[in-house]
Design a protein around this motif. Sequence first.
Motif, short mmCIF file in Angstrom:
data_model
loop_
_atom_site.label_atom_id
_atom_site.label_comp_id
_atom_site.label_asym_id
_atom_site.label_seq_id
_atom_site.Cartn_x
_atom_site.Cartn_y
_atom_site.Cartn_z
N UNK A 61 0.85 -1.20 0.00
CA UNK A 61 0.00 0.00 0.00
C UNK A 61 0.88 1.24 0.00
N UNK A 62 0.50 2.20 -0.85
CA UNK A 62 1.24 3.45 -0.92
C UNK A 62 1.00 4.29 0.34
N UNK A 63 1.69 5.42 0.42
CA UNK A 63 1.52 6.34 1.53
C UNK A 63 0.04 6.71 1.68
N UNK A 64 -0.52 6.58 2.89
CA UNK A 64 -1.94 6.87 3.06
C UNK A 64 -2.27 8.32 2.80
N UNK A 65 -3.50 8.55 2.28
CA UNK A 65 -3.96 9.90 2.05
C UNK A 65 -4.91 10.32 3.15
N UNK A 66 -5.54 11.48 2.96
CA UNK A 66 -6.50 11.97 3.95
C UNK A 66 -7.73 11.08 3.95
N UNK A 67 -8.20 10.74 5.12
CA UNK A 67 -9.43 9.95 5.23
C UNK A 67 -10.62 10.85 4.91
N UNK A 68 -11.39 10.46 3.91
CA UNK A 68 -12.57 11.24 3.53
C UNK A 68 -13.71 10.93 4.49
N UNK A 69 -13.96 9.65 4.71
CA UNK A 69 -14.97 9.21 5.68
C UNK A 69 -14.94 7.70 5.79
N UNK A 70 -15.51 7.15 6.88
CA UNK A 70 -15.64 5.69 6.98
C UNK A 70 -16.66 5.18 5.96
N UNK A 71 -16.53 3.94 5.58
CA UNK A 71 -17.52 3.32 4.69
C UNK A 71 -18.80 3.05 5.46
N UNK A 72 -19.93 3.19 4.76
CA UNK A 72 -21.22 2.94 5.38
C UNK A 72 -21.60 1.47 5.36
N UNK A 73 -22.79 1.16 5.82
CA UNK A 73 -23.25 -0.23 5.93
C UNK A 73 -23.23 -0.96 4.60
N UNK A 74 -23.88 -0.39 3.59
CA UNK A 74 -23.94 -1.05 2.28
C UNK A 74 -22.59 -1.02 1.59
N UNK A 75 -21.84 0.05 1.78
CA UNK A 75 -20.51 0.14 1.19
C UNK A 75 -19.59 -0.93 1.76
N UNK A 76 -19.67 -1.17 3.07
CA UNK A 76 -18.86 -2.21 3.70
C UNK A 76 -19.23 -3.59 3.16
N UNK A 77 -20.51 -3.78 2.90
CA UNK A 77 -21.00 -5.05 2.34
C UNK A 77 -20.27 -5.35 1.03
N UNK A 78 -20.21 -4.35 0.15
CA UNK A 78 -19.57 -4.56 -1.15
C UNK A 78 -18.05 -4.63 -1.04
N UNK B 32 -35.05 -0.81 5.22
CA UNK B 32 -34.85 -1.74 6.33
C UNK B 32 -33.87 -2.85 5.96
N UNK B 33 -33.85 -3.22 4.67
CA UNK B 33 -32.92 -4.26 4.22
C UNK B 33 -31.48 -3.86 4.53
N UNK B 34 -31.18 -2.58 4.32
CA UNK B 34 -29.82 -2.08 4.57
C UNK B 34 -29.59 -1.95 6.07
N UNK B 35 -30.60 -1.52 6.78
CA UNK B 35 -30.46 -1.39 8.23
C UNK B 35 -30.13 -2.69 8.93
N UNK B 36 -30.57 -3.80 8.37
CA UNK B 36 -30.28 -5.10 8.97
C UNK B 36 -28.79 -5.43 8.97
#
Length: 442
Positions: free
Chosen positions: A1-18, A329-333
């Motif tokens: 992994x290259x030098x880390x950049x600025x964190x834009x934001x954490x991944x959300x529920x559905x984003x983490x799924x993918x 609700x599907x995503x909330x689960x």
Amino acid sequence: MEQPGDIVRPAGLLERYHISRFSLGLDSCVIMTAQYTPPEGCFLDETTVYDALTRVVEAHAALSIRLGQDPTQDPTFERLQKVDLSQVVEFADACSLEAALEAQLLRKFDTTSNLPLWRVVVFGDGTICFAWHHGFGDGKSGLAFHRALFASLQEGKVRGGDPVVIPSKDLMVPPLEMATDVSPSWRKFAVEVFGLLAPVSWTHKAGSWTGNPVPLNITLQNHVRLIDFSPDVVSTLLVLSRSHKATITSVFHELAISVISGLLSSEKYRTISSGVPISLRDLSGTSNDAMCNYVSALMSCTALNFEFSWVRAAQFAVDLRAYVRTSPEEIGMLKYLNGKYDAFFRGKLGKKRGAGIEISNVGRFEVKRGSSDEQTWSIGRMVFAQCDVVQGAALKLSVVGDALGGITMSVIWGAGSVSDGFAEGFIANFRSGIEKLLKEGS
């Protein structure tokens, strides 16, 4: 992994799924292609493409991010310090689009590199293929990309083909759970937990056709076939559908169910399990020009039926509309996985699939036209395709309408999800089924 950049934001529920599904090798990318025709004297060369893409990258923060250093534990999106277009844009000779799509769906992204989570291939016939990581964008994000690229091409050259883009500091679109309420009801919670813990024989999927089981050995080998419907056919089908209070999506669903019913030889199946993704952009007040992952799905088990029914097609359209408001609700689960996405996916290997067929319709590509007396770029046939062939639906129908009024459906299946003969039979019978509907409706 290259030098880390600025964190834009954490991944959300559905984003983490993918992101998790990708990191386990279960998925590769989503694809949207469009065929561009330049005005006289213009060409899709490096200078033109780099200049146009520069404006697109500057306008969409999601195109200048990568995954954080450990995408398997609390994944984040990091902003790249620069995007070198020469590393993500390829030029290739024209070839069979079906073969090109199959090859692209085999290609994953190197998430340990200093590259964004997307790539573009420009083919000799003017077709531009945009492939992206499902972690940051849904199917409509592909339409947003081509809308932005088309508008940028209309503006013309401004930078002389410099491939290096310095990303803006704009924020990404927030995750879905920050844009709308995804909290599941107690009833939804109880139903989903029962479905996860109870033996399959106790559930409604016991007698449901879902294709072959999920393989234990992971492979992204896939097959792509394209079905094109001309503007005239689409226009007639739309009129016919509306006269029966149905939609294109509900008609395709009903026809797919009847075609599969006719292909099944075993009497052990009573229903066919299906999934239809639902866009949550309208519900969350989010623009169709945004790149984000705002989608849920209606999962259902439909009784086998061997004849197409307009009544059932109309009822499915009603069911889809009614489900939109509670579908988040599907995503909330997903929050009840407590971050254990990897274990969730690994637990599916060797098991019954969740769905036999998925119908994903991203709608029609809409663009603003220039005045009739000026020479402009034009955009024609579009194709929407996605991978997820390991654990996803046995047959995936991905649908998009182009600016000229036509529709293209990609039919995708993985190695072993169904037999090739079954899939080819489905395609042939689906084609003839549409022809029969048009003939009977004329």
